[in-house]
Design a protein around this motif. Structure first.
Motif, PDB file in Angstrom:
ATOM      1  N   TRP A 213      38.686  47.345  82.384  1.00 12.86           N
ATOM      2  CA  TRP A 213      38.149  45.885  82.472  1.00 12.86           C
ATOM      3  C   TRP A 213      37.976  45.377  81.589  1.00 12.86           C
ATOM      4  O   TRP A 213      37.769  43.596  81.931  1.00 12.86           O
ATOM      5  N   GLU A 251      34.902  45.174  86.803  1.00  9.15           N
ATOM      6  CA  GLU A 251      34.686  46.646  87.948  1.00  9.15           C
ATOM      7  C   GLU A 251      35.751  46.262  89.222  1.00  9.15           C
ATOM      8  O   GLU A 251      36.479  46.679  89.444  1.00  9.15           O
ATOM      9  N   ALA A 254      39.706  45.700  87.589  1.00  7.24           N
ATOM     10  CA  ALA A 254      40.199  46.339  87.994  1.00  7.24           C
ATOM     11  C   ALA A 254      40.292  47.401  88.584  1.00  7.24           C
ATOM     12  O   ALA A 254      41.591  47.923  89.388  1.00  7.24           O
TER      13      ALA A 254
END
Length: 382
Positions: A213, A251, A254
């Motif tokens: 992240w 998040e 990623a």
């Protein structure tokens, strides 16, 4: 506010009025000095996640060793930092911290009371009447709060809780940054992860993030952390919405390879807002909202310089540029030992104006001398 002390409570020579606000780790009260010296604001350290108030007003940690440990760490940091923050230089846009003390099992920070509305209230009241901030208001807020944050950063601290409820708009429209309950020394580490406002928190303030992240890089809090929060505040004021929280953005990026952040201008178009803001202003907000710290302005002075360099708006007072550091000091972000050019002190009047004044004096002097000589020389009679 069910956790607040009752109105009229006397503490350390002050009488508490109704609370001004409550956050995740503190309650701020308006207070009157018992000796009639004036009104103040008193911030009580009250981290609601791991503290509770007993019937007699005493603040106690919640059950469990972890809650007790977190409470004590936060209380000590709250006191230490308040004592140092009181020595900050007087600066427009920065509330004056008077000191700190311990009572009722917890800690308190004494500050000057600033009359006005928190920015969230100020903005909401105007939005209800269809009024959005104009460019002049936004520039004033950016320059004033950037300089205020620069003073905090140069003292070795970061505020860590810049948000609308911690920005008071005075009757004159001047912003004042208040509430240093979450402040900590630069480089001290994240500390208590719960002590952050998630909507305005930068990625580096979230503890325990997976390495994918963060791009595999360790993230460190610094001046850029406060600038992220300030940028989100500006984003929200203009668009009436906030970007997704930083941890959610990380998040999503990623997982999908794309940051869900929507640039300010694009969000304005979605909202069909016709108010026109300069490209410089909107680009600054987008840059300040960058997910990774390295992609944001690194100092508060870097943040406000693009605004200070802009031509003043018609009818707007000129914003004075940030004064240069005094000889022997260093600008925020400038390594020690780097030579700096000390600018020449400016005279009271510009050089061209002084030349005009000297020329006029010489002309007047010449006329006077000529008149005197004319009176001394015999004249022919016609």
């Amino acid at each position: 506010m069910q956790d607040a002390l009752p109105v009229g409570t006397k503490i350390a020579g002050f009488v508490l009025d109704a609370p001004l606000g409550q956050g995740e780790f503190g309650i701020t009260y308006r207070a009157r000095s018992q000796d009639g010296a004036g009104d103040y604001a008193i911030k009580e350290y009250f981290p609601s996640d791991f503290a509770r108030r007993a019937a007699d007003g005493i603040v106690l940690p919640r059950d469990g060793k972890e809650a007790a440990r977190n409470f004590e760490i936060g209380r000590k940091a709250f006191l230490d930092e308040a004592f140092i923050l009181k020595d900050l230089p007087r600066q427009p846009g920065l509330v004056r911290v008077r000191g700190a003390f311990e009572k009722l099992g917890t800690a308190y920070c004494l500050m000057d009371y600033v009359a006005g509305d928190p920015l969230d209230v100020f903005a909401r009241l105007r939005a209800q009447s269809g009024e959005l901030p104009d460019e002049r208001q936004l520039r004033k807020l950016i320059v004033t709060l950037s300089r205020a944050l620069s003073a905090v950063h140069k003292a070795g601290f970061i505020h860590r809780d810049v948000k609308p409820s911690n920005i008071i708009m005075t009757a004159s429209g001047a912003p004042v940054l208040i509430d240093f309950g979450a402040a900590r020394r630069i480089g001290q580490g994240r500390g208590l992860g719960s002590m952050l406002s998630r909507k305005y928190g930068a990625l580096e303030q979230f503890p325990g993030l997976p390495r994918n992240w963060t791009g595999g890089q360790p993230l460190v809090e610094g001046p850029w952390t406060d600038l992220f929060a300030l940028s989100v505040v500006l984003y929200e004021w203009i668009t009436q919405s906030v970007p997704p929280p930083a941890d959610q953005r990380a998040e999503d990026q990623a997982r999908s390879g794309s940051d869900p952040y929507v640039p300010v201008r694009q969000m304005l178009r979605r909202n069909r807002v016709e108010t026109v803001y300069s490209d410089t202003l909107l680009a600054l907000i987008d840059r300040g909202c960058a997910l990774m710290p390295k992609d944001r302005p690194q100092t508060a002075l870097d943040y406000c310089r693009p605004i200070e360099r802009m031509a003043p708006l018609p009818g707007a007072p000129t914003v004075a540029p940030t004064p240069p550091p005094l000889p022997g000091t260093r600008e925020e972000g400038t390594p020690l030992g780097r030579p700096r050019t000390v600018p020449n002190l400016k005279p009271d009047a510009p050089r061209s104006d002084r030349a005009k004044i000297v020329t006029m004096l010489l002309i007047i002097l010449g006329i006077a001398i000529g008149a005197t000589l004319f009176g001394l020389i015999p004249q022919e009679k016609f």
